[in-house]
Motif scaffolding. Structure first.
Motif, PDB file in Angstrom:
ATOM      1  N   ARG A 139       0.789  -1.235   0.000  1.00  0.00           N
ATOM      2  CA  ARG A 139       0.000   0.000   0.000  1.00  0.00           C
ATOM      3  C   ARG A 139       0.822   1.285   0.000  1.00  0.00           C
ATOM      4  O   ARG A 139       0.324   2.330  -0.426  1.00  0.00           O
ATOM      5  CB  ARG A 139      -0.951   0.015   1.210  1.00  0.00           C
ATOM      6  CG  ARG A 139      -2.162  -0.901   1.035  1.00  0.00           C
ATOM      7  CD  ARG A 139      -2.988  -0.930   2.308  1.00  0.00           C
ATOM      8  NE  ARG A 139      -4.239  -1.657   2.133  1.00  0.00           N
ATOM      9  CZ  ARG A 139      -4.354  -2.972   2.209  1.00  0.00           C
ATOM     10  NH1 ARG A 139      -3.276  -3.704   2.436  1.00  0.00           N
ATOM     11  NH2 ARG A 139      -5.528  -3.560   2.035  1.00  0.00           N
ATOM     12  N   SER A 278      -2.073   8.139   7.497  1.00  0.00           N
ATOM     13  CA  SER A 278      -3.413   8.340   6.965  1.00  0.00           C
ATOM     14  C   SER A 278      -3.813   7.191   6.041  1.00  0.00           C
ATOM     15  O   SER A 278      -4.934   6.670   6.120  1.00  0.00           O
ATOM     16  CB  SER A 278      -3.478   9.671   6.215  1.00  0.00           C
ATOM     17  OG  SER A 278      -4.764   9.874   5.664  1.00  0.00           O
ATOM     18  N   THR A 279      -2.878   6.775   5.184  1.00  0.00           N
ATOM     19  CA  THR A 279      -3.158   5.678   4.251  1.00  0.00           C
ATOM     20  C   THR A 279      -3.457   4.380   4.982  1.00  0.00           C
ATOM     21  O   THR A 279      -4.423   3.676   4.666  1.00  0.00           O
ATOM     22  CB  THR A 279      -1.958   5.468   3.310  1.00  0.00           C
ATOM     23  OG1 THR A 279      -1.751   6.659   2.538  1.00  0.00           O
ATOM     24  CG2 THR A 279      -2.185   4.294   2.377  1.00  0.00           C
ATOM     25  N   ASP A 281      -4.326   3.974   8.173  1.00  0.00           N
ATOM     26  CA  ASP A 281      -5.497   4.078   9.039  1.00  0.00           C
ATOM     27  C   ASP A 281      -6.783   3.920   8.237  1.00  0.00           C
ATOM     28  O   ASP A 281      -7.748   3.306   8.703  1.00  0.00           O
ATOM     29  CB  ASP A 281      -5.485   5.423   9.757  1.00  0.00           C
ATOM     30  CG  ASP A 281      -6.393   5.444  10.977  1.00  0.00           C
ATOM     31  OD1 ASP A 281      -6.390   4.461  11.734  1.00  0.00           O
ATOM     32  OD2 ASP A 281      -7.119   6.441  11.156  1.00  0.00           O
ATOM     33  N   ASP A 282      -6.795   4.449   7.022  1.00  0.00           N
ATOM     34  CA  ASP A 282      -7.978   4.353   6.172  1.00  0.00           C
ATOM     35  C   ASP A 282      -8.165   2.955   5.594  1.00  0.00           C
ATOM     36  O   ASP A 282      -9.255   2.608   5.147  1.00  0.00           O
ATOM     37  CB  ASP A 282      -7.889   5.357   5.018  1.00  0.00           C
ATOM     38  CG  ASP A 282      -7.993   6.796   5.494  1.00  0.00           C
ATOM     39  OD1 ASP A 282      -8.480   7.007   6.631  1.00  0.00           O
ATOM     40  OD2 ASP A 282      -7.586   7.699   4.754  1.00  0.00           O
ATOM     41  N   ALA A 283      -7.086   2.158   5.593  1.00  0.00           N
ATOM     42  CA  ALA A 283      -7.137   0.854   4.933  1.00  0.00           C
ATOM     43  C   ALA A 283      -7.810  -0.213   5.777  1.00  0.00           C
ATOM     44  O   ALA A 283      -8.130  -1.291   5.277  1.00  0.00           O
ATOM     45  CB  ALA A 283      -5.718   0.388   4.583  1.00  0.00           C
ATOM     46  N   SER A 285     -10.830  -1.377   8.644  1.00  0.00           N
ATOM     47  CA  SER A 285     -12.105  -1.077   9.275  1.00  0.00           C
ATOM     48  C   SER A 285     -11.917  -1.017  10.781  1.00  0.00           C
ATOM     49  O   SER A 285     -11.044  -1.682  11.332  1.00  0.00           O
ATOM     50  CB  SER A 285     -13.135  -2.151   8.938  1.00  0.00           C
ATOM     51  OG  SER A 285     -13.311  -2.240   7.536  1.00  0.00           O
ATOM     52  N   THR A 330      -4.492   8.654  15.987  1.00  0.00           N
ATOM     53  CA  THR A 330      -3.747   8.814  14.727  1.00  0.00           C
ATOM     54  C   THR A 330      -3.863  10.246  14.216  1.00  0.00           C
ATOM     55  O   THR A 330      -2.893  10.819  13.697  1.00  0.00           O
ATOM     56  CB  THR A 330      -4.267   7.821  13.679  1.00  0.00           C
ATOM     57  OG1 THR A 330      -4.178   6.492  14.203  1.00  0.00           O
ATOM     58  CG2 THR A 330      -3.451   7.916  12.396  1.00  0.00           C
TER      59      THR A 330
END
Length: 348
Positions: A139, A278-279, A281-283, A285, A330
């Motif tokens: 990622r 950010s990447t 954390d968003d990946a 659920s 985060t």
């Protein structure tokens, strides 16, 4: 902030060692009735000398287990296997380059077989191990990956990874995450070892059991003595490990901020780590269950880059996750990194 982390690390390490010493003294008192006759036969006649000998032996076993076993079990918990430069040349090249920039020993590298993106560092006396998941490698772009690796290197160079690794052992032992006999014995050997321990304990109990060795009374007295020894030792271990959990959680929160700044200094790019956080954390659920109200200690509690662990979804009791209150939010970490990036951009 770095000075505060050093104080927290020193306090956590001192507490772990103090608890080791207390457990060693208690174990010596519990084991003396069982082993006293053997030590007396070996020339250790006085009660004080026996207690000192037993305490030193137990303390040596505890420290050795914390240094060796905890590190191994933490890697196993994440299903992380050591990798080579041939298998992951780019990853090894990045770690080697960043370690050289930090003037630090090159750590071992392991890859966790997980799609969920995360990373952590396991401390050692000389160096340590940096662990990344397959999901993280897939990622992140090159700059983000460098920033995350620099973050984990900061944990190793600050030595907070070593302190957290040591601190993880006793609480994990209390929560029954370490099946010592099952992990270290060949398949099928556990019943034989347990039977051997039972027979050996029965023979050792002959020094204080007041009944013929093979009588029913002797068996009952032996079982009662063994039960009391295990019960008292288990209760004491649970009580003494509790403060380690809370102090380690406090250390975990502070160490993330310091490692974030260490990564920014090493790479010169705070925005890259902010983007990576950010990447990642968003990946993932959010967890399906909140573990914050339960008294339990996961083996990697507080040691990962982000608190989502390496398992996504599934049953909360089986999932490997880190309790969120052990980590700073985060969003707060990202805000601090962006402030640092702005300072660097303006020359502040």
């Amino acid at each position: 902030m770095a000075d505060d982390l050093s104080r927290r690390m020193a306090a956590t390490l001192a507490l772990v060692l103090a608890i080791d010493a207390a457990l060693a003294l208690l174990a010596a008192a519990l084991l003396d009735p069982w082993l006293g006759s053997l030590l007396a036969a070996a020339g250790v006649a006085s009660s004080l000398a026996r207690h000192v000998a037993l305490s030193v032996a137990v303390l040596a076993v505890l420290v050795a287990a914390q240094l060796r076993y905890a590190r191994r079990e933490l890697l196993a918990e994440a299903d992380a296997a050591p990798t080579t430069a041939e298998a992951h040349p780019d990853l090894h090249a990045r770690v080697t380059r960043l370690a050289a920039l930090a003037d630090a020993p090159v750590p071992a590298v392991a890859v966790a077989d997980a799609d969920v993106p995360n990373s952590f560092a396991v401390g050692g006396l000389r160096s340590g191990t940096v662990v990344v998941s397959r999901g993280l490698l897939d990622r992140l772009d090159p700059a983000e990956l460098d920033a995350v690796l620099a973050h984990e290197l900061a944990h190793l160079t600050n030595r907070d990874a070593l302190v957290m690794t040591l601190a993880s052992f006793l609480p994990a032992l209390v929560s029954d995450e370490y099946a010592l006999l099952e992990d270290d014995l060949p398949d099928g050997a556990r019943p034989l070892v347990l039977g051997g321990l039972f027979v050996a304990g029965y023979v050792l109990a002959s020094s204080f059991v007041e009944a013929p060795l093979l009588s029913a009374t002797a068996v009952v007295q032996y079982l009662v003595a063994a039960g009391v020894t295990v019960l008292v030792g288990g209760v004491a271990l649970g009580l003494l490990a509790t403060p380690v959990v809370y102090l380690a959680r406090s250390l975990s929160r502070q160490r993330e901020f310091v490692a974030d700044r260490g990564s920014a200094r090493l790479t010169g790019d705070p925005a890259a780590l902010a983007s990576a956080l950010s990447t990642l954390d968003d990946a993932v659920s959010p967890p399906t269950a909140d573990a914050r109200g339960r008294y339990e200690y996961a083996g990697l509690d507080g040691m990962c880059l982000l608190p989502h662990g390496f398992d996504e979804g599934g049953d909360a009791d089986d999932a490997f996750r880190v309790e969120t209150r052990a980590h700073p939010p985060t969003a707060e970490r990202i805000d601090r990194l962006r402030e640092l990036a702005a300072e660097i951009a303006t020359g502040g």
